[in-house]
Design a protein around this motif. Structure first.
Motif, PDB file in Angstrom:
ATOM      1  N   GLN A 232       0.826  -1.208   0.000  1.00  0.00           N
ATOM      2  CA  GLN A 232       0.000   0.000   0.000  1.00  0.00           C
ATOM      3  C   GLN A 232       0.867   1.268   0.000  1.00  0.00           C
ATOM      4  O   GLN A 232       0.489   2.278  -0.596  1.00  0.00           O
ATOM      5  CB  GLN A 232      -0.951  -0.027   1.189  1.00  0.00           C
ATOM      6  CG  GLN A 232      -2.029  -1.105   1.017  1.00  0.00           C
ATOM      7  CD  GLN A 232      -3.034  -1.112   2.133  1.00  0.00           C
ATOM      8  OE1 GLN A 232      -3.647  -0.095   2.412  1.00  0.00           O
ATOM      9  NE2 GLN A 232      -3.213  -2.253   2.777  1.00  0.00           N
ATOM     10  N   ARG A 233       2.016   1.205   0.633  1.00  0.00           N
ATOM     11  CA  ARG A 233       2.949   2.340   0.562  1.00  0.00           C
ATOM     12  C   ARG A 233       3.482   2.490  -0.864  1.00  0.00           C
ATOM     13  O   ARG A 233       3.644   3.604  -1.361  1.00  0.00           O
ATOM     14  CB  ARG A 233       4.120   2.114   1.514  1.00  0.00           C
ATOM     15  CG  ARG A 233       3.775   2.297   2.983  1.00  0.00           C
ATOM     16  CD  ARG A 233       4.980   2.006   3.835  1.00  0.00           C
ATOM     17  NE  ARG A 233       4.711   2.267   5.238  1.00  0.00           N
ATOM     18  CZ  ARG A 233       5.570   1.972   6.218  1.00  0.00           C
ATOM     19  NH1 ARG A 233       6.734   1.414   5.943  1.00  0.00           N
ATOM     20  NH2 ARG A 233       5.263   2.228   7.477  1.00  0.00           N
ATOM     21  N   LEU A 234       3.763   1.359  -1.508  1.00  0.00           N
ATOM     22  CA  LEU A 234       4.284   1.402  -2.872  1.00  0.00           C
ATOM     23  C   LEU A 234       3.284   2.039  -3.829  1.00  0.00           C
ATOM     24  O   LEU A 234       3.678   2.733  -4.769  1.00  0.00           O
ATOM     25  CB  LEU A 234       4.629  -0.017  -3.339  1.00  0.00           C
ATOM     26  CG  LEU A 234       5.160  -0.129  -4.766  1.00  0.00           C
ATOM     27  CD1 LEU A 234       6.537   0.521  -4.890  1.00  0.00           C
ATOM     28  CD2 LEU A 234       5.212  -1.585  -5.200  1.00  0.00           C
ATOM     29  N   GLU A 235       1.997   1.808  -3.589  1.00  0.00           N
ATOM     30  CA  GLU A 235       0.971   2.380  -4.461  1.00  0.00           C
ATOM     31  C   GLU A 235       1.147   3.893  -4.588  1.00  0.00           C
ATOM     32  O   GLU A 235       0.911   4.473  -5.650  1.00  0.00           O
ATOM     33  CB  GLU A 235      -0.422   2.051  -3.928  1.00  0.00           C
ATOM     34  CG  GLU A 235      -1.547   2.590  -4.785  1.00  0.00           C
ATOM     35  CD  GLU A 235      -2.910   2.348  -4.178  1.00  0.00           C
ATOM     36  OE1 GLU A 235      -3.608   3.349  -3.922  1.00  0.00           O
ATOM     37  OE2 GLU A 235      -3.271   1.181  -3.958  1.00  0.00           O
ATOM     38  N   LYS A 236       1.596   4.531  -3.525  1.00  0.00           N
ATOM     39  CA  LYS A 236       1.782   5.983  -3.551  1.00  0.00           C
ATOM     40  C   LYS A 236       2.932   6.408  -4.460  1.00  0.00           C
ATOM     41  O   LYS A 236       3.016   7.568  -4.871  1.00  0.00           O
ATOM     42  CB  LYS A 236       2.019   6.497  -2.127  1.00  0.00           C
ATOM     43  CG  LYS A 236       0.815   6.275  -1.207  1.00  0.00           C
ATOM     44  CD  LYS A 236       1.130   6.647   0.213  1.00  0.00           C
ATOM     45  CE  LYS A 236      -0.064   6.337   1.121  1.00  0.00           C
ATOM     46  NZ  LYS A 236       0.243   6.558   2.540  1.00  0.00           N
ATOM     47  N   ARG A 237       3.820   5.462  -4.793  1.00  0.00           N
ATOM     48  CA  ARG A 237       4.948   5.769  -5.679  1.00  0.00           C
ATOM     49  C   ARG A 237       4.628   5.434  -7.136  1.00  0.00           C
ATOM     50  O   ARG A 237       5.410   5.753  -8.022  1.00  0.00           O
ATOM     51  CB  ARG A 237       6.189   4.974  -5.238  1.00  0.00           C
ATOM     52  CG  ARG A 237       6.651   5.299  -3.834  1.00  0.00           C
ATOM     53  CD  ARG A 237       7.847   4.468  -3.424  1.00  0.00           C
ATOM     54  NE  ARG A 237       9.083   4.960  -4.048  1.00  0.00           N
ATOM     55  CZ  ARG A 237      10.294   4.523  -3.702  1.00  0.00           C
ATOM     56  NH1 ARG A 237      10.430   3.601  -2.754  1.00  0.00           N
ATOM     57  NH2 ARG A 237      11.361   4.992  -4.308  1.00  0.00           N
ATOM     58  N   PHE A 238       3.501   4.775  -7.364  1.00  0.00           N
ATOM     59  CA  PHE A 238       3.130   4.347  -8.712  1.00  0.00           C
ATOM     60  C   PHE A 238       2.758   5.557  -9.561  1.00  0.00           C
ATOM     61  O   PHE A 238       1.926   6.377  -9.173  1.00  0.00           O
ATOM     62  CB  PHE A 238       1.954   3.367  -8.637  1.00  0.00           C
ATOM     63  CG  PHE A 238       1.489   2.867  -9.973  1.00  0.00           C
ATOM     64  CD1 PHE A 238       2.184   1.868 -10.631  1.00  0.00           C
ATOM     65  CD2 PHE A 238       0.359   3.393 -10.572  1.00  0.00           C
ATOM     66  CE1 PHE A 238       1.758   1.394 -11.866  1.00  0.00           C
ATOM     67  CE2 PHE A 238      -0.079   2.932 -11.806  1.00  0.00           C
ATOM     68  CZ  PHE A 238       0.622   1.934 -12.451  1.00  0.00           C
ATOM     69  N   LYS A 239       3.356   5.665 -10.749  1.00  0.00           N
ATOM     70  CA  LYS A 239       3.112   6.814 -11.625  1.00  0.00           C
ATOM     71  C   LYS A 239       2.166   6.472 -12.765  1.00  0.00           C
ATOM     72  O   LYS A 239       1.380   7.308 -13.180  1.00  0.00           O
ATOM     73  CB  LYS A 239       4.441   7.340 -12.172  1.00  0.00           C
ATOM     74  CG  LYS A 239       5.325   7.951 -11.090  1.00  0.00           C
ATOM     75  CD  LYS A 239       6.586   8.545 -11.674  1.00  0.00           C
ATOM     76  CE  LYS A 239       7.419   9.208 -10.589  1.00  0.00           C
ATOM     77  NZ  LYS A 239       8.671   9.754 -11.126  1.00  0.00           N
ATOM     78  N   GLY A 240       2.259   5.275 -13.311  1.00  0.00           N
ATOM     79  CA  GLY A 240       1.405   4.839 -14.399  1.00  0.00           C
ATOM     80  C   GLY A 240       1.835   5.412 -15.744  1.00  0.00           C
ATOM     81  O   GLY A 240       2.369   6.521 -15.799  1.00  0.00           O
ATOM     82  N   PRO A 241       1.634   4.685 -16.821  1.00  0.00           N
ATOM     83  CA  PRO A 241       1.035   3.350 -16.843  1.00  0.00           C
ATOM     84  C   PRO A 241       1.952   2.268 -16.282  1.00  0.00           C
ATOM     85  O   PRO A 241       1.508   1.202 -15.882  1.00  0.00           O
ATOM     86  CB  PRO A 241       0.758   3.108 -18.327  1.00  0.00           C
ATOM     87  CG  PRO A 241       1.798   3.912 -19.035  1.00  0.00           C
ATOM     88  CD  PRO A 241       2.010   5.133 -18.175  1.00  0.00           C
TER      89      PRO A 241
END
Length: 198
Positions: free
Chosen positions: A133-142
């Motif tokens: 869940q912490r990593l999700e905050k670093r996700f930029k996409g795609p």
């Protein structure tokens, strides 16, 4: 031609998926850890092992970095801020997802029974969930780092697939959607086909 020693149901799948993404020829040698063929190349007996001509490279993360740098693909250039960001995420994944999964796996069935601590598995599940869940905050996409797929994507999707198979929580709609899209890539589909045949 590269030669990869390992099992599909191991970290060797990261290397095979990467080779498929690169579109380069390779031979897959389906052997487990401590197989005599592996021990002849890697005294620790661990898989995967990559043979490139006369060179032997061990450890999936080292192999992935080597291949990315050699082919100039699935990575940012060394010495750039983008590469530093990639390395930061890559090492965090190794520590916070891969490492947690490996500790749980060892205590679930790899260590001698008298050395296992079953309670560690539940603690690892909690820690994995928090870290994902912490990593999700670093996700930029795609992709994880933005518009370019890198070795960090291969590592993350492998860890998520491993976690799912081990019954770990994957409480991130963003990363679950991303993971599904990544597993639809032709390179991953080739890996899945190979898994059916082995």
């Amino acid at each position: 031609m590269y030669k990869v020693y390992g099992r599909i149901q191991s970290r060797a799948s990261r290397v095979i998926w990467m080779l498929e993404e690169l579109g380069v020829p390779y031979e897959f040698v389906n052997v487990g850890p401590h197989d005599p063929q592996v021990l002849a190349l890697n005294p620790s007996g661990k898989i995967p092992v990559l043979v490139d001509g006369d060179e032997v490279i061990c450890d999936s993360s080292a192999i992935m970095t080597y291949l990315a740098d050699k082919h100039g693909a699935l990575t940012y250039s060394a010495g750039t801020v983008e590469r530093a960001a990639q390395d930061s995420v890559f090492y965090a994944l190794l520590d916070e997802l891969d490492g947690v999964l490996w500790v749980a796996t060892r205590h679930a069935f790899i260590l001698p029974e008298e050395k296992r601590v079953p309670q560690i598995v539940e603690t690892a599940k909690w820690e994995f969930d928090r870290n994902l869940q912490r990593l999700e905050k670093r996700f930029k996409g795609p992709f994880l780092l933005g518009d370019k797929m890198t070795i960090a994507d291969i590592l993350l999707v492998h860890c998520m697939s491993w976690a799912k198979g081990a019954g770990f929580p994957l409480n991130s709609d963003v990363l679950n959607t991303y993971g599904k899209e990544m597993r639809n890539r032709p390179g991953y589909q080739k890996l899945a086909e190979l898994a059916k045949d082995t």
